[in-house]
Scaffold this motif. Structure first.
Motif, PDB file in Angstrom:
ATOM      1  N   ALA A   1      -4.119  10.995  -6.202  1.00 38.19           N
ATOM      2  CA  ALA A   1      -3.357   9.731  -6.284  1.00 38.19           C
ATOM      3  C   ALA A   1      -2.418   9.608  -5.091  1.00 38.19           C
ATOM      4  CB  ALA A   1      -2.572   9.669  -7.588  1.00 38.19           C
TER       5      ALA A   1
ATOM      6  N   GLN B   1      -2.951  10.962  -2.156  1.00 34.60           N
ATOM      7  CA  GLN B   1      -3.794  10.701  -0.985  1.00 34.60           C
ATOM      8  C   GLN B   1      -4.164   9.233  -0.861  1.00 34.60           C
ATOM      9  OE1 GLN B   1      -6.853  13.653  -1.836  1.00 34.60           O
ATOM     10  NE2 GLN B   1      -6.263  14.849  -0.046  1.00 34.60           N
ATOM     11  N   THR B   2      -4.555   8.621  -2.000  1.00 36.03           N
ATOM     12  CA  THR B   2      -4.979   7.218  -1.904  1.00 36.03           C
ATOM     13  C   THR B   2      -3.767   6.286  -1.772  1.00 36.03           C
ATOM     14  OG1 THR B   2      -5.156   6.992  -4.320  1.00 36.03           O
ATOM     15  CG2 THR B   2      -7.156   7.559  -3.139  1.00 36.03           C
ATOM     16  N   GLU B   3      -2.648   6.663  -2.357  1.00 34.03           N
ATOM     17  CA  GLU B   3      -1.452   5.817  -2.260  1.00 34.03           C
ATOM     18  C   GLU B   3      -0.876   5.853  -0.845  1.00 34.03           C
ATOM     19  OE1 GLU B   3      -0.111   3.791  -4.519  1.00 34.03           O
ATOM     20  OE2 GLU B   3       1.537   3.203  -3.187  1.00 34.03           O
TER      21      GLU B   3
ATOM     22  N   ASP C   1      -2.320   7.101   2.066  1.00 30.20           N
ATOM     23  CA  ASP C   1      -3.233   7.174   3.194  1.00 30.20           C
ATOM     24  C   ASP C   1      -3.210   8.570   3.821  1.00 30.20           C
ATOM     25  OD1 ASP C   1      -5.050   6.337   5.032  1.00 30.20           O
ATOM     26  OD2 ASP C   1      -3.619   5.220   6.279  1.00 30.20           O
TER      27      ASP C   1
ATOM     28  N   PRO D   1      -8.854   5.824   4.094  1.00 28.88           N
ATOM     29  CA  PRO D   1      -8.446   4.549   3.530  1.00 28.88           C
ATOM     30  C   PRO D   1      -7.291   3.984   4.345  1.00 28.88           C
ATOM     31  CG  PRO D   1      -7.715   6.362   2.123  1.00 28.88           C
ATOM     32  CD  PRO D   1      -8.439   6.967   3.294  1.00 28.88           C
ATOM     33  N   SER D   2      -7.208   2.684   4.447  1.00 30.68           N
ATOM     34  CA  SER D   2      -6.063   2.137   5.172  1.00 30.68           C
ATOM     35  C   SER D   2      -4.853   2.127   4.250  1.00 30.68           C
ATOM     36  CB  SER D   2      -6.397   0.738   5.674  1.00 30.68           C
ATOM     37  OG  SER D   2      -7.081   0.039   4.679  1.00 30.68           O
ATOM     38  N   ALA D   3      -3.712   1.825   4.828  1.00 31.35           N
ATOM     39  CA  ALA D   3      -2.465   1.975   4.086  1.00 31.35           C
ATOM     40  C   ALA D   3      -2.530   1.240   2.758  1.00 31.35           C
ATOM     41  CB  ALA D   3      -1.309   1.452   4.922  1.00 31.35           C
ATOM     42  N   ALA D   4      -2.417   2.018   1.700  1.00 34.20           N
ATOM     43  CA  ALA D   4      -2.628   1.455   0.372  1.00 34.20           C
ATOM     44  C   ALA D   4      -1.423   0.668  -0.103  1.00 34.20           C
ATOM     45  CB  ALA D   4      -2.946   2.574  -0.597  1.00 34.20           C
TER      46      ALA D   4
ATOM     47  N   VAL E   1      -9.144   0.622  -1.490  1.00 30.15           N
ATOM     48  CA  VAL E   1      -8.217   1.672  -1.043  1.00 30.15           C
ATOM     49  C   VAL E   1      -7.688   2.535  -2.178  1.00 30.15           C
ATOM     50  CG1 VAL E   1      -7.528   0.521   1.078  1.00 30.15           C
ATOM     51  CG2 VAL E   1      -6.268   0.048  -1.026  1.00 30.15           C
ATOM     52  N   LYS E   2      -7.535   1.976  -3.364  1.00 33.54           N
ATOM     53  CA  LYS E   2      -7.088   2.821  -4.477  1.00 33.54           C
ATOM     54  C   LYS E   2      -7.484   2.196  -5.807  1.00 33.54           C
ATOM     55  CE  LYS E   2      -2.360   0.956  -4.773  1.00 33.54           C
ATOM     56  NZ  LYS E   2      -0.931   1.272  -4.819  1.00 33.54           N
TER      57      LYS E   2
ATOM     58  N   THR F   1      -9.336   8.301 -10.220  1.00 34.27           N
ATOM     59  CA  THR F   1      -8.512   7.997  -9.048  1.00 34.27           C
ATOM     60  C   THR F   1      -9.340   8.208  -7.782  1.00 34.27           C
ATOM     61  OG1 THR F   1      -6.618   8.816 -10.301  1.00 34.27           O
ATOM     62  CG2 THR F   1      -6.300   8.486  -7.941  1.00 34.27           C
TER      63      THR F   1
END
Lengths: 177, 749
Positions: free
Chosen positions: A21, A23-25, A27, B40-43, B75-76, B95
């Motif tokens: 979480a 990592q995806t939040e 970047d 991923p780009s900035a979430a 991205v998320k 996730t």
């Protein structure tokens, strides 16, 4: 205002959801992480004990990473959050060496990166991504100056510890035991 | 010798670029090899948009919100707070679902098997070419052998669409390995007792329980999300957890009592618990008198099954057996002896599930708060289509009178029925395989290989180049769940809910939804009238309107709750409760089983034990992986990129095995692991067993992150103890030993 986190080792199952979480939040590139899981085993079969805990930057009051930073990139924000200004960071890695929790890593883009308590979420009144996602709800976050915050209540009601207290860093991640 | 269905290395089609294998960052600081596709780009940008979906990584199907950036990239994914499956908190796999979408190794275009200079290979094909070929082959096989000769193996959403196609065509031979290779025995064991199976998600009232008993179930390592969450709630409330497992599981570490049982002896322990509860007068007298039949026979049956008797079998001390039985009785009826999920262990699994069910009945936990609740599902009307033609024969005919209580089709029987033999009156000639990777799913790989060799045609539908694709004549690349509509989720819960899955973004590459593929195939097969719509969105939208909502509303909410309409959540104590058994009561003694020639009450039977130098193979899950499906997911391999073989330190000493040393495994039948696996020396496993996480040891090179990482437990499972009651494949009777030298050396030299 003093942000802190308490993590209940009796509930954590070590699933690593907090890691993915984050990592995806934030970047965080694949292959790196700002938080991670530690499993500590004690005893021999069948008399065993195991502690699982999610670890990250301890957002110390007496932060060696901030003291040793030659450029001022590492600094303490409002609420005690230790952050890195990436445009000021020269990637020297002194902070990585100084951290007793091994909480920092070199981002492939040339600066040092670490947990920010999801500062961008805090300013919106949200909790850090790891706290929000945890399926066991084992993380309590909030303001220590507010006695009704989740973290204050958890620390008031439960026995707890910090990691590497001997380092004298005054860490702000607490483990409920 | 080359065979027709030689294992094709999909090397000629250039799928994806090689990504350097990187471990978790603690040890890879300074590694700058990062694939752009994986970033991923900035979430946290304010321009993110969110779309409702429900997860397809595992069967729990948590509803969530997928977020895209300005470019439409996912991205998320965050859980939907209104969904009782996840309560706003997805598990690591959910996730990490972004990794399923981002994986550069995805299947990108249809593939057709062709003969090349150096043997068979795949060529990239257009959708028209691939669909024309599939339609014409299926029609030709149906013309010759009947449509019933086409069978489908499936798991998850694509199977719903292909199932509709197959039923329209005249075959009901549809099977999911999740029954006979996983949860089937517990469904039958509970049905024989309570007149009702367990189903998914399990209606275990864990959040309000005072005592949770786990028999080999490793909640917390299996991330069955709602259950993990409720177990945590139960810990908060001070519930007692009792875990029976030869391995010190995560759940065992949270338990007041861990019973490190000798593997394969669970029924003896369960019977001795029943003995204590009956002979110490600890059962729920009112509940048993009102709802149960066969009490006297049961009491007589377990008369001599004392804790002292069980001690000799299970190695669990009599005082611990008594203490734990009393804990359960103290908590009753708020106690759950958990039915488990993957329960195909020793071939007497239906009877073990019966023992669990009977124990719950004596404690009065079925239909009680903190025990098992009565779940409810919301029934959606089907989109109108022609009635299906009636098949001339169906999956039950393949059993030849065996497995009388199989409630669903058996994947192992489908495999057997594809190999020509004299007994085989109903043979399968073609397979559709949708969303299940049979080589890493089915036990007895040699038998699977025989079937793959024998069938005339195989079409594989998947998002990834899984091993099964390598055996296919045609591979159809499905887009991921984030790129498509699917059936509306209606799985039961405390209250009935529906959840919407919609496309979050356009499909990457030339991948397509299964709904589109099946409609296109139907058109080519003369079945267009069964698909009276242009886009699956029409079906979803129509169904939602029939139940008082709309696609627009569901796009905003993602999930909708309805009122219960089929009675209360728990037994109404003042009324008369009828169970769906022949007697209308909970059957402690089963006349149904007796009439079919099976034991009316469960008995303990000893199972084979490992010979010297061999260790029982126990396998299970890690929280960040599911099936063999996630072993290449960039986000999830980042958390765990190979499995290990867990070895007790005493055993490691005996073999002089060191931590992190790689070994090959060999089982009792001489089956070798294709790849070496790392040794984890740990006190967490008994000395007579080893443990591995399922789903690793992939042999397809185009799974660049998964290829050759760890060993496959499935490869070590060649001995199968089939449950005569319902056909489940017991897989825990396999024993492995260690090879420190590469046994494949001669072949590779």
């Amino acid at each position: 205002m003093r942000y802190a986190m308490a993590i209940d080792t009796k509930k954590c199952v070590g699933c690593s959801d907090c890691v993915v979480a984050c990592q995806t939040e934030n970047d965080v590139p694949i292959g790196f992480c700002r938080d991670w899981i530690v499993e500590v085993m004690d005893g021999s079969y069948p008399n065993l004990e195991m502690e699982l805990r999610s670890e990250r930057c301890n957002h110390c009051d007496n932060a060696p990473c901030v003291r040793c930073c030659p450029t001022g990139a590492s600094h303490i924000e409002e609420g005690g959050v230790v952050k890195v200004k990436k445009h000021r960071c020269i990637g020297c890695g002194a902070c990585i060496q100084s951290c007793p929790y091994d909480a920092r890593y070199s981002h492939p883009e040339g600066y040092v990166d670490k947990c920010t308590f999801c500062y961008h979420r805090l300013v919106k009144g949200e909790k850090p991504a790891c706290v929000s996602v945890c399926p066991t709800k084992c993380m309590y976050f909030g303001d220590l100056d507010d006695e009704n915050s989740d973290v204050s209540i958890a620390l008031r009601n439960r026995k707890h510890k910090v990691l590497a207290p001997e380092a004298g860093t005054k860490p702000h991640i607490f483990y409920l035991i | 010798m080359k065979t027709r269905r030689e294992f094709i290395k999909i090397s000629s089609i250039g799928l994806g670029s090689l990504v350097a294998g990187v471990g978790l960052s603690r040890w890879s600081v300074g590694n700058t090899v990062i694939d752009d596709l994986l970033k991923p780009s900035a979430a946290s940008l304010p321009s993110l948009k969110r779309f409702p979906t429900y997860c397809e990584v595992c069967f729990w199907k948590c509803a969530g919100w997928a977020y895209t950036d300005e470019s439409g990239k996912v991205v998320k994914i965050i859980g939907n707070e209104e969904d009782p499956h996840c309560n706003g908190r997805l598990c690591p796999r959910g996730t990490g679902g972004v990794g399923m979408y981002n994986d550069p190794d995805r299947l990108k275009t249809p593939l057709i098997r062709v003969d090349g200079k150096d043997g068979q290979t795949f060529r990239e094909a257009t959708w028209d070419e691939a669909l024309d070929l599939v339609a014409s082959r299926l029609k030709a096989i149906a013309d010759e052998h009947g449509p019933e000769s086409i069978g489908m193996f499936n798991h998850g959403s694509p199977g719903k669409h292909f199932g509709h196609l197959l039923k329209s065509f005249g075959s009901s031979n549809i099977v999911a390995p999740s029954y006979a290779q996983c949860r089937g025995p517990r469904e039958v064991g509970f049905e024989m007792t309570f007149g009702q199976g367990v189903g998914s998600p399990e209606p275990t009232d864990i959040r309000d329980t005072r005592c949770l008993v786990l028999i080999g179930s490793h909640i917390g390592e299996n991330m069955h999300n709602g259950q993990v969450q409720e177990m945590s709630d139960a810990i908060d409330k001070g519930a007692t957890i009792i875990t029976v497992d030869p391995r010190f599981s995560t759940a065992a570490s949270k338990s007041k009592y861990w019973l490190p049982i000798k593997p394969s002896t669970d029924i003896a322990l369960l019977l001795s618990w029943i003995h204590v509860i009956l002979y110490e007068d600890l059962f729920d007298k009112e509940y048993v008198a009102k709802y149960c039949t066969g009490f006297d026979q049961l009491k007589d049956h377990v008369r001599n099954m004392t804790p002292e008797w069980a001690y000799g079998i299970t190695t669990i001390k009599p005082d611990v057996i008594r203490a734990t039985a009393r804990e359960m009785a103290d908590a009753a009826p708020s106690v759950i002896v958990h039915p488990g999920r993957h329960v195909t262990w020793y071939g007497d699994d239906t009877q073990r599930a019966r023992t669990v069910a009977i124990l719950n009945a004596l404690l009065g936990s079925w239909g009680r708060r903190g025990g098992f609740y009565f779940k409810e599902e919301y029934k959606l009307p089907d989109f109108p289509h022609l009635p299906y033609p009636k098949p001339k024969w169906s999956w039950k005919d393949m059993h030849n009178g065996r497995y009388p209580l199989a409630g669903l089709a058996l994947a192992n029987v489908f495999v057997d029925a594809s190999i020509p033999s004299e007994d085989n009156k109903h043979q399968l000639k073609a397979w559709i395989v949708a969303g299940t990777n049979l080589p890493l799913t089915m036990p007895d790989r040699p038998q699977l290989m025989k079937a793959l060799e024998a069938i005339d045609f195989l079409v594989a539908v998947d998002t990834m180049p899984m091993e099964i694709c390598s055996y296919a004549d045609v591979v159809l690349p499905e887009c991921t769940y984030l790129e498509r509509y699917d059936e509306i989720r209606t799985e039961p819960h405390r209250e009935p809910y529906i959840a919407l899955r919609m496309p979050v973004t356009a499909p990457l590459y030339d991948s397509k939804p299964a709904s589109w593929m099946t409609r296109e195939l139907a058109t080519r097969m003369g079945l267009a009238d069964f698909f009276p719509w242009n886009d699956y969105e029409e079906v979803v939208s129509w169904q939602l309107e029939q139940v008082g909502t709309s696609l627009e509303e569901m796009k905003v909410k993602g999930i909708k709750k309805f009122e219960r309409s089929k009675g209360a959540l728990y037994i109404n104590e003042s009324g008369d409760h009828k169970f769906h058994t022949p007697s209308g009561k909970i059957e402690l003694y089963s006349h149904q089983l007796e009439a079919l020639g099976f034991d009316a009450m469960p008995k303990y039977t000893a199972h084979p034990e490992p010979s010297a130098g061999f260790y029982r193979l126990i396998y299970g899950r890690a929280p960040m992986h599911t099936f063999s499906r996630t072993a290449n997911n960039p986000n999830l391999t980042d958390l765990m990129d190979e499995n290990t073989v867990w070895v007790n330190p005493k055993v490691a000493d005996l073999w002089n095995l060191k931590k992190d040393q790689y070994v090959w495994l060999k089982n009792q039948d001489g089956s070798l692991s294709s790849f070496p696996v790392k040794v984890r020396v740990t006190e967490r496993i008994r000395w007579d067993s080893v443990y591995m996480v399922h789903g690793f040891g992939h042999s397809d090179k185009f799974l660049t992150r998964a290829y050759g990482r760890g060993a496959s437990d499935s490869e070590m499972i060649t001995h199968v103890a089939v449950d005569p009651i319902m056909g489940g494949t017991g897989m825990r009777g396999n024993f492995v030993t260690f090879l420190t030298e590469n046994p494949h050396k001669e072949e590779t030299a």
